[in-house]
Design a protein around this motif. Structure first.
Motif, PDB file in Angstrom:
ATOM      1  N   LEU A 235     -12.852 -21.221 -23.720  1.00  0.00           N
ATOM      2  CA  LEU A 235     -11.664 -21.997 -23.359  1.00  0.00           C
ATOM      3  C   LEU A 235     -10.429 -21.373 -24.018  1.00  0.00           C
ATOM      4  O   LEU A 235      -9.357 -21.284 -23.423  1.00  0.00           O
ATOM      5  N   GLY A 236     -10.612 -20.902 -25.252  1.00  0.00           N
ATOM      6  CA  GLY A 236      -9.493 -20.314 -26.001  1.00  0.00           C
ATOM      7  C   GLY A 236      -9.010 -19.019 -25.375  1.00  0.00           C
ATOM      8  O   GLY A 236      -7.797 -18.774 -25.262  1.00  0.00           O
ATOM      9  N   ILE A 237      -9.945 -18.182 -24.929  1.00  0.00           N
ATOM     10  CA  ILE A 237      -9.539 -16.886 -24.367  1.00  0.00           C
ATOM     11  C   ILE A 237      -8.863 -17.106 -23.010  1.00  0.00           C
ATOM     12  O   ILE A 237      -7.896 -16.414 -22.665  1.00  0.00           O
ATOM     13  N   TYR A 238      -9.304 -18.114 -22.269  1.00  0.00           N
ATOM     14  CA  TYR A 238      -8.625 -18.437 -21.002  1.00  0.00           C
ATOM     15  C   TYR A 238      -7.221 -18.969 -21.281  1.00  0.00           C
ATOM     16  O   TYR A 238      -6.290 -18.712 -20.520  1.00  0.00           O
ATOM     17  N   ASP A 239      -7.071 -19.688 -22.365  1.00  0.00           N
ATOM     18  CA  ASP A 239      -5.756 -20.197 -22.751  1.00  0.00           C
ATOM     19  C   ASP A 239      -4.826 -19.015 -23.051  1.00  0.00           C
ATOM     20  O   ASP A 239      -3.687 -18.962 -22.586  1.00  0.00           O
ATOM     21  N   THR A 240      -5.334 -18.046 -23.822  1.00  0.00           N
ATOM     22  CA  THR A 240      -4.532 -16.857 -24.158  1.00  0.00           C
ATOM     23  C   THR A 240      -4.120 -16.115 -22.894  1.00  0.00           C
ATOM     24  O   THR A 240      -2.952 -15.762 -22.712  1.00  0.00           O
ATOM     25  N   TRP A 241      -5.095 -15.868 -22.021  1.00  0.00           N
ATOM     26  CA  TRP A 241      -4.793 -15.102 -20.795  1.00  0.00           C
ATOM     27  C   TRP A 241      -3.779 -15.846 -19.933  1.00  0.00           C
ATOM     28  O   TRP A 241      -2.836 -15.247 -19.433  1.00  0.00           O
ATOM     29  N   SER A 242      -3.975 -17.137 -19.757  1.00  0.00           N
ATOM     30  CA  SER A 242      -3.118 -17.856 -18.808  1.00  0.00           C
ATOM     31  C   SER A 242      -1.728 -18.133 -19.388  1.00  0.00           C
ATOM     32  O   SER A 242      -0.803 -18.415 -18.652  1.00  0.00           O
ATOM     33  N   LYS A 243      -1.593 -18.006 -20.708  1.00  0.00           N
ATOM     34  CA  LYS A 243      -0.247 -18.090 -21.311  1.00  0.00           C
ATOM     35  C   LYS A 243       0.427 -16.718 -21.334  1.00  0.00           C
ATOM     36  O   LYS A 243       1.521 -16.588 -21.873  1.00  0.00           O
ATOM     37  N   TYR A 244      -0.244 -15.702 -20.879  1.00  0.00           N
ATOM     38  CA  TYR A 244       0.260 -14.321 -20.902  1.00  0.00           C
ATOM     39  C   TYR A 244       0.535 -13.869 -22.332  1.00  0.00           C
ATOM     40  O   TYR A 244       1.485 -13.128 -22.595  1.00  0.00           O
ATOM     41  N   GLU A 245      -0.304 -14.345 -23.249  1.00  0.00           N
ATOM     42  CA  GLU A 245      -0.195 -13.857 -24.620  1.00  0.00           C
ATOM     43  C   GLU A 245      -1.086 -12.630 -24.754  1.00  0.00           C
ATOM     44  O   GLU A 245      -2.134 -12.548 -24.114  1.00  0.00           O
ATOM     45  N   SER A 246      -0.688 -11.685 -25.592  1.00  0.00           N
ATOM     46  CA  SER A 246      -1.535 -10.509 -25.801  1.00  0.00           C
ATOM     47  C   SER A 246      -2.732 -10.909 -26.639  1.00  0.00           C
ATOM     48  O   SER A 246      -2.613 -11.664 -27.601  1.00  0.00           O
ATOM     49  N   GLU A 247      -3.872 -10.364 -26.258  1.00  0.00           N
ATOM     50  CA  GLU A 247      -5.119 -10.728 -26.937  1.00  0.00           C
ATOM     51  C   GLU A 247      -5.390  -9.795 -28.117  1.00  0.00           C
ATOM     52  O   GLU A 247      -6.002 -10.196 -29.104  1.00  0.00           O
ATOM     53  N   SER A 248      -4.942  -8.535 -27.999  1.00  0.00           N
ATOM     54  CA  SER A 248      -5.237  -7.535 -29.032  1.00  0.00           C
ATOM     55  C   SER A 248      -3.985  -6.745 -29.359  1.00  0.00           C
ATOM     56  O   SER A 248      -3.183  -6.444 -28.470  1.00  0.00           O
ATOM     57  N   GLU A 249      -3.882  -6.333 -30.617  1.00  0.00           N
ATOM     58  CA  GLU A 249      -2.841  -5.382 -30.979  1.00  0.00           C
ATOM     59  C   GLU A 249      -3.276  -4.009 -30.502  1.00  0.00           C
ATOM     60  O   GLU A 249      -4.448  -3.634 -30.668  1.00  0.00           O
ATOM     61  N   GLY A 250      -2.367  -3.251 -29.928  1.00  0.00           N
ATOM     62  CA  GLY A 250      -2.731  -1.905 -29.509  1.00  0.00           C
ATOM     63  C   GLY A 250      -1.846  -1.418 -28.386  1.00  0.00           C
ATOM     64  O   GLY A 250      -1.097  -2.180 -27.787  1.00  0.00           O
ATOM     65  N   VAL A 251      -1.967  -0.097 -28.133  1.00  0.00           N
ATOM     66  CA  VAL A 251      -1.097   0.565 -27.155  1.00  0.00           C
ATOM     67  C   VAL A 251      -1.938   1.067 -25.983  1.00  0.00           C
ATOM     68  O   VAL A 251      -2.937   1.757 -26.173  1.00  0.00           O
ATOM     69  N   VAL A 252      -1.526   0.705 -24.786  1.00  0.00           N
ATOM     70  CA  VAL A 252      -2.104   1.281 -23.571  1.00  0.00           C
ATOM     71  C   VAL A 252      -1.116   2.319 -23.069  1.00  0.00           C
ATOM     72  O   VAL A 252       0.067   2.008 -22.893  1.00  0.00           O
ATOM     73  N   ILE A 253      -1.597   3.532 -22.862  1.00  0.00           N
ATOM     74  CA  ILE A 253      -0.728   4.551 -22.264  1.00  0.00           C
ATOM     75  C   ILE A 253      -1.255   4.784 -20.847  1.00  0.00           C
ATOM     76  O   ILE A 253      -2.360   5.296 -20.660  1.00  0.00           O
ATOM     77  N   ALA A 254      -0.480   4.325 -19.869  1.00  0.00           N
ATOM     78  CA  ALA A 254      -0.878   4.451 -18.469  1.00  0.00           C
ATOM     79  C   ALA A 254      -0.050   5.578 -17.856  1.00  0.00           C
ATOM     80  O   ALA A 254       1.176   5.549 -17.933  1.00  0.00           O
ATOM     81  N   TYR A 255      -0.729   6.558 -17.255  1.00  0.00           N
ATOM     82  CA  TYR A 255       0.027   7.730 -16.795  1.00  0.00           C
ATOM     83  C   TYR A 255      -0.451   8.232 -15.446  1.00  0.00           C
ATOM     84  O   TYR A 255      -1.560   7.927 -14.996  1.00  0.00           O
ATOM     85  N   THR A 256       0.419   9.003 -14.826  1.00  0.00           N
ATOM     86  CA  THR A 256       0.013   9.884 -13.733  1.00  0.00           C
ATOM     87  C   THR A 256       0.527  11.263 -14.106  1.00  0.00           C
ATOM     88  O   THR A 256       1.552  11.391 -14.798  1.00  0.00           O
TER      89      THR A 256
END
Ligand code: FEO
Length: 395
Positions: A235-256
């Motif tokens: 229930l807690g993780i769904y709360d985090t996701w649906s509030k658009y809160e970040s779940e983890s500290e960290g960097v995603v590098i998305a590239y082409t």
């Protein structure tokens, strides 16, 4: 499988599907869950994809030993759940279809006008259905994930039938029938949530608030394993996701990258961030990796670096699709940074920022990286500065 003494699992596993909902790869297959509640009256919770009609009806017959079910409760009309409904109604002539008014309207659209008018029971938020010792109550859950959705709560066995919510990709004969401590449920549940329900965070929040008033021991979704332990976590993780809160500290590098120069810059940045002790660094090649995985990673972490080339005075197509996938799902509350490449009229940085400008609460890094064809001393210095700025954010 027995959920409780009175509630049985009658769902099916799909190992033949190529793309779930015509969109998502499902390397572990897919489950279309259906449940049977046995009491003075019997109720089936949802049907299954049309390719599994015979298997599903066979399971119901086997459980009921020749008796017909009294009700079928249609929580959601998407065809992965309603595809066998018409066959069910033809097979069990005494059964009543229970659904929201919107679901019956959709039924008529899917079934050439047939919405079982003389065998309908329309229910709405707060209505109840008495099966004997079990009383089912209905909870409106519009846009989780279609507008007609209802969830169902059985107060006797403390089971929430949650429609698509709390779903996970994967067939139960591969991933297990119930959640297990050592299974990374969140990985494929997160890809499912942000892909399918992610746009509707506010509506998911509204349902979570209603669920908070219920005494729930098990969550039975239409996809994925039964959740019967550690409910606070789910229930807690769904709360985090649906509030658009970040779940983890960290960097995603998305590239082409077309010829490898942008990729080289991304790899250098990732190495610098890892050396600097940034908690997690994820790199995703948007042209080659699963886009849905990239989208869930972007929602999961607190920082996203966008790196791409200028293309037709715009950005490279896979980056365009990626950013669009984020913005249509209300991407927000992130730190973002940009690496652009362009050989004669660089536009990528400006276009990416323009695409993201409607997003709430994005903090842009001060440092940007501008590559003109290939890295040089100037752009390497910009990479150093961006790496230092990002690393400082985690100190
Ligand atoms: Fe599993 Fe929205 O259908």
């Amino acid at each position: 499988m027995e959920i409780t003494k009175d509630i049985k699992y009658v769902g099916v596993n799909d190992h033949d599907i190529d793309l779930f909902e015509g969109h998502y790869i499902v390397p572990e297959g897919m489950a279309y869950n259906s449940y049977l509640i046995c009491d003075d009256k019997t109720a089936v919770m949802d049907s299954v994809d049309e390719h599994f009609t015979d298997e599903w009806i066979g399971k119901i017959k086997q459980e009921l030993g020749g008796n017909d079910p009294d009700y079928i409760i249609i929580q959601h009309m998407e065809p992965d759940h309603s595809g066998s409904l018409k066959a069910f109604m033809n097979e069990f002539k005494g059964a009543t279809a229970v659904a929201s008014q919107k679901a019956f309207t959709m039924m008529a659209n899917f079934f050439e006008g047939d919405c079982f008018e003389d065998r309908q029971l329309v229910v709405k938020e707060g209505d109840t259905l008495d099966l004997g010792s079990h009383t089912l109550s209905f909870i409106a859950a519009p846009m989780v994930h279609w507008p007609e959705v209802i969830m169902t709560y059985d107060a006797k066995d403390k089971v929430l039938f949650s429609a698509d919510a709390f779903g996970r990709f994967g067939a139960l004969d591969m991933i297990g029938e119930t959640v297990k401590e050592d299974d990374d449920w969140a990985c494929e549940a997160r890809r499912y949530y942000f892909g399918i329900v992610g746009k509707y965070g506010a509506q998911a929040q509204a349902v979570l608030k209603k669920a908070a008033d219920l005494d729930i021991e098990q969550i039975c979704s239409l996809h994925g394993p039964i959740i019967n332990e550690d409910l606070g976590y789910y229930l807690g993780i769904y709360d985090t996701w649906s509030k658009y809160e970040s779940e983890s500290e960290g960097v995603v590098i998305a590239y082409t990258s077309v010829y490898g120069h942008t990729k080289k810059a991304v790899e250098m940045l990732a190495e610098k961030l890892e050396k600097a002790g940034v908690p997690r660094v994820e790199v995703t090649d948007l042209a080659r990796d699963d886009m849905a995985e990239a989208v869930e990673d972007a929602f999961r972490h607190d920082t996203v670096v966008f790196a791409t080339t200028t293309f037709n005075n715009d950005v490279f197509p896979f980056m365009k699709e990626f950013i669009h996938s984020l913005t249509e799902r209300n991407f927000q509350n992130k730190r973002v940074a940009f690496i652009e490449n362009g050989s004669w009229a660089p536009q990528a940085g400006k276009v990416m920022k323009g695409m993201l400008e409607g997003c709430k609460n994005l903090t842009c890094c001060e440092n940007e990286v501008h590559i003109v064809s290939a890295l040089n001393d100037a752009s390497r210095a910009e990479l150093d500065a961006l790496a230092a700025e990002l690393a400082a954010a985690y100190k």
